[in-house]
Design a protein around this motif. Structure first.
Motif, PDB file in Angstrom:
ATOM      1  N   ARG A  23      -0.749 -22.339  18.448  1.00  0.00           N
ATOM      2  CA  ARG A  23      -0.938 -23.554  17.647  1.00  0.00           C
ATOM      3  C   ARG A  23      -1.499 -23.218  16.267  1.00  0.00           C
ATOM      4  O   ARG A  23      -1.098 -23.812  15.260  1.00  0.00           O
ATOM      5  N   ARG A  24      -2.421 -22.263  16.215  1.00  0.00           N
ATOM      6  CA  ARG A  24      -3.007 -21.883  14.927  1.00  0.00           C
ATOM      7  C   ARG A  24      -1.973 -21.230  14.011  1.00  0.00           C
ATOM      8  O   ARG A  24      -1.957 -21.484  12.803  1.00  0.00           O
ATOM      9  N   VAL A  25      -1.119 -20.380  14.575  1.00  0.00           N
ATOM     10  CA  VAL A  25      -0.071 -19.740  13.772  1.00  0.00           C
ATOM     11  C   VAL A  25       0.889 -20.809  13.250  1.00  0.00           C
ATOM     12  O   VAL A  25       1.214 -20.823  12.055  1.00  0.00           O
ATOM     13  N   VAL A  26       1.328 -21.703  14.108  1.00  0.00           N
ATOM     14  CA  VAL A  26       2.241 -22.775  13.685  1.00  0.00           C
ATOM     15  C   VAL A  26       1.589 -23.632  12.603  1.00  0.00           C
ATOM     16  O   VAL A  26       2.211 -23.925  11.570  1.00  0.00           O
ATOM     17  N   ARG A  67       0.051  -8.250  11.252  1.00  0.00           N
ATOM     18  CA  ARG A  67       1.157  -8.490  10.312  1.00  0.00           C
ATOM     19  C   ARG A  67       1.275  -9.975   9.979  1.00  0.00           C
ATOM     20  O   ARG A  67       1.444 -10.352   8.816  1.00  0.00           O
ATOM     21  N   ILE A  68       1.190 -10.803  10.994  1.00  0.00           N
ATOM     22  CA  ILE A  68       1.307 -12.253  10.794  1.00  0.00           C
ATOM     23  C   ILE A  68       0.139 -12.762   9.962  1.00  0.00           C
ATOM     24  O   ILE A  68       0.329 -13.536   9.015  1.00  0.00           O
ATOM     25  N   ALA A  69      -1.065 -12.331  10.284  1.00  0.00           N
ATOM     26  CA  ALA A  69      -2.238 -12.754   9.524  1.00  0.00           C
ATOM     27  C   ALA A  69      -2.132 -12.300   8.066  1.00  0.00           C
ATOM     28  O   ALA A  69      -2.469 -13.052   7.144  1.00  0.00           O
ATOM     29  N   TYR A  70      -1.645 -11.094   7.863  1.00  0.00           N
ATOM     30  CA  TYR A  70      -1.503 -10.568   6.500  1.00  0.00           C
ATOM     31  C   TYR A  70      -0.524 -11.417   5.696  1.00  0.00           C
ATOM     32  O   TYR A  70      -0.802 -11.813   4.566  1.00  0.00           O
ATOM     33  N   VAL A  71       0.630 -11.692   6.284  1.00  0.00           N
ATOM     34  CA  VAL A  71       1.648 -12.482   5.584  1.00  0.00           C
ATOM     35  C   VAL A  71       1.134 -13.895   5.305  1.00  0.00           C
ATOM     36  O   VAL A  71       1.387 -14.457   4.231  1.00  0.00           O
ATOM     37  N   LEU A  72       0.416 -14.469   6.250  1.00  0.00           N
ATOM     38  CA  LEU A  72      -0.131 -15.813   6.057  1.00  0.00           C
ATOM     39  C   LEU A  72      -1.374 -15.801   5.165  1.00  0.00           C
ATOM     40  O   LEU A  72      -1.877 -16.860   4.786  1.00  0.00           O
ATOM     41  N   ASP A  73      -1.869 -14.607   4.854  1.00  0.00           N
ATOM     42  CA  ASP A  73      -3.052 -14.432   4.014  1.00  0.00           C
ATOM     43  C   ASP A  73      -4.275 -15.148   4.588  1.00  0.00           C
ATOM     44  O   ASP A  73      -4.991 -15.871   3.896  1.00  0.00           O
ATOM     45  N   PRO A  75      -7.573 -14.430   7.589  1.00  0.00           N
ATOM     46  CA  PRO A  75      -8.205 -13.424   8.434  1.00  0.00           C
ATOM     47  C   PRO A  75      -7.654 -13.511   9.859  1.00  0.00           C
ATOM     48  O   PRO A  75      -7.392 -14.611  10.370  1.00  0.00           O
ATOM     49  N   LEU A  76      -7.486 -12.375  10.475  1.00  0.00           N
ATOM     50  CA  LEU A  76      -7.008 -12.352  11.865  1.00  0.00           C
ATOM     51  C   LEU A  76      -7.890 -13.230  12.737  1.00  0.00           C
ATOM     52  O   LEU A  76      -7.396 -13.929  13.627  1.00  0.00           O
ATOM     53  N   SER A  77      -9.169 -13.211  12.474  1.00  0.00           N
ATOM     54  CA  SER A  77     -10.106 -13.998  13.288  1.00  0.00           C
ATOM     55  C   SER A  77      -9.799 -15.493  13.234  1.00  0.00           C
ATOM     56  O   SER A  77     -10.116 -16.224  14.173  1.00  0.00           O
TER      57      SER A  77
END
Length: 81
Positions: A23-26, A67-73, A75-77
């Motif tokens: 949900r957070r990624v979406v 990778r996803i966190a980086y592209v979305l700019d 933090p992974l957390s």
């Protein structure tokens, strides 16, 4: 053992956390007006991997999440809290 937390008998806690990450990624992807295709191409991850992750079924490796966190700019957390 003292100070060690035992896992629950079932894995429902894990499923709930997988769904929350999805949900957070979406939410972040949509906030940035990105399609799934935009994200999986930019992050260089498999389309099915991203689809499963967003659906709460994925169990991606740490590198994929980075990778996803980086592209979305973000933090992974922010994705895995």
């Amino acid at each position: 053992m003292y100070g060690v937390r035992d896992l629950p008998e079932d894995d429902s806690w894990f499923t709930q956390r997988q769904e929350a990450v999805g949900r957070r990624v979406v939410a972040e992807r949509l906030r940035q007006n990105l399609t799934q295709e935009d994200l999986f191409l930019a992050a260089r991850v498999d389309r099915r991997t991203l689809q499963a992750l967003e659906a709460g079924r994925g169990n991606p490796v740490l590198a994929t999440l980075h990778r996803i966190a980086y592209v979305l700019d973000v933090p992974l957390s922010d994705l895995v809290r």
